[in-house]
Every structure is written in structure tokens, then in C-alpha cells.
Write an enzyme that holds these catalytic residues in place. Structure first.
Site, mmCIF file in Angstrom:
data_model
loop_
_atom_site.group_PDB
_atom_site.id
_atom_site.type_symbol
_atom_site.label_atom_id
_atom_site.label_comp_id
_atom_site.label_asym_id
_atom_site.label_seq_id
_atom_site.Cartn_x
_atom_site.Cartn_y
_atom_site.Cartn_z
ATOM 1 N N ASP A 1 0.845 -1.191 0.000
ATOM 2 C CA ASP A 1 0.000 0.000 0.000
ATOM 3 C C ASP A 1 0.887 1.249 0.000
ATOM 4 O OD1 ASP A 1 -1.580 2.243 0.812
ATOM 5 O OD2 ASP A 1 -3.072 0.849 1.574
ATOM 6 N N HIS B 1 -4.186 1.560 -1.908
ATOM 7 C CA HIS B 1 -4.954 2.138 -0.822
ATOM 8 C C HIS B 1 -6.448 2.193 -1.143
ATOM 9 C CE1 HIS B 1 -5.370 4.311 2.892
ATOM 10 N NE2 HIS B 1 -6.120 5.200 2.276
#
Length: 114
Positions: free
Chosen positions: A75, A106
Site C-alpha cells: 500500500d 490504498h
């Protein structure tokens, strides 16, 4: 950058509430969020106060239904899982489950095909 672009459409309306010059010059997600949510002109608060009210783990000990948390190891916003994931929560609380993929993002998990 995408959040800045989305908010730029409302810059004139936001300037009464937020220092838009500082907002659009921010260079990190924290600086962006701190300017947008903490340094408001009508009700400025500290970063710690903001997180005391908005921390998603604030009432975690009161969960009584299963909760599945989905995240990715790469992420770009949160960083490495060992820095942001509350690993102990998934080991100690029987209601919390973690699905951690190797790749993702994300806001979504992209695939090669359309």
C-alpha cells in the site's frame, strides 16, 4: 494529488473555511489532512485531538460482530504493514480478521486485464 484535484473544483468555496493556499501546497498526506481537517478557520484543533475523535480503533474493544479488514502489503499510502497494522488486534480479538494481499493499493486492487 487526486484529492487535491478533486478539491480544486471547490477552492473558492473552501477558502472561507480553510487556508487553500497551504492545502494545495501540501507535500504529504498528513500535511494535507492536517490543513483540511485541523487548521480550519472556524474551529482549529490539534492533530492529536483530531485523531482522538477519528481514530478507527478508538472503540475497537467494543466490537461484538466479525470484522474483516482488507489491506495490501505494498500500500503506497499506509506503508509497510508492520508499521500501520495493529497485528496484536488480529491475534487477540476473535472478532477481527485480516486479509493481507501481496499487491494492491490504498483505494483498490488493480488487475492487468481491463
Amino acid at each position: 494529488l487526486l484529492q487535491k484535484m478533486a478539491l480544486s473544483r471547490y477552492a473558492s468555496a473552501l477558502q472561507d473555511a480553510v487556508d487553500t493556499h497551504r492545502l494545495f501546497r501540501s507535500r504529504s498526506l498528513r500535511e494535507f489532512e492536517e490543513t483540511l481537517f485541523c487548521h480550519t478557520k472556524s474551529f482549529p484543533i490539534s492533530w492529536d485531538t483530531y485523531w482522538d475523535h477519528n481514530d478507527p480503533l478508538r472503540d475497537v474493544d467494543e466490537a461484538a460482530v466479525p470484522v474483516l479488514c482488507i489491506s495490501s502489503a505494498d500500500d503506497p499510502v499506509c506503508g509497510p504493514p508492520d508499521h500501520f497494522l495493529p497485528a496484536e488486534l488480529f491475534h487477540s480479538n476473535p472478532y477481527f480478521f485480516l486479509l493481507l494481499s501481496h499487491h494492491g493499493g490504498h483505494c483498490g486492487f488493480l488487475r492487468q486485464e481491463p
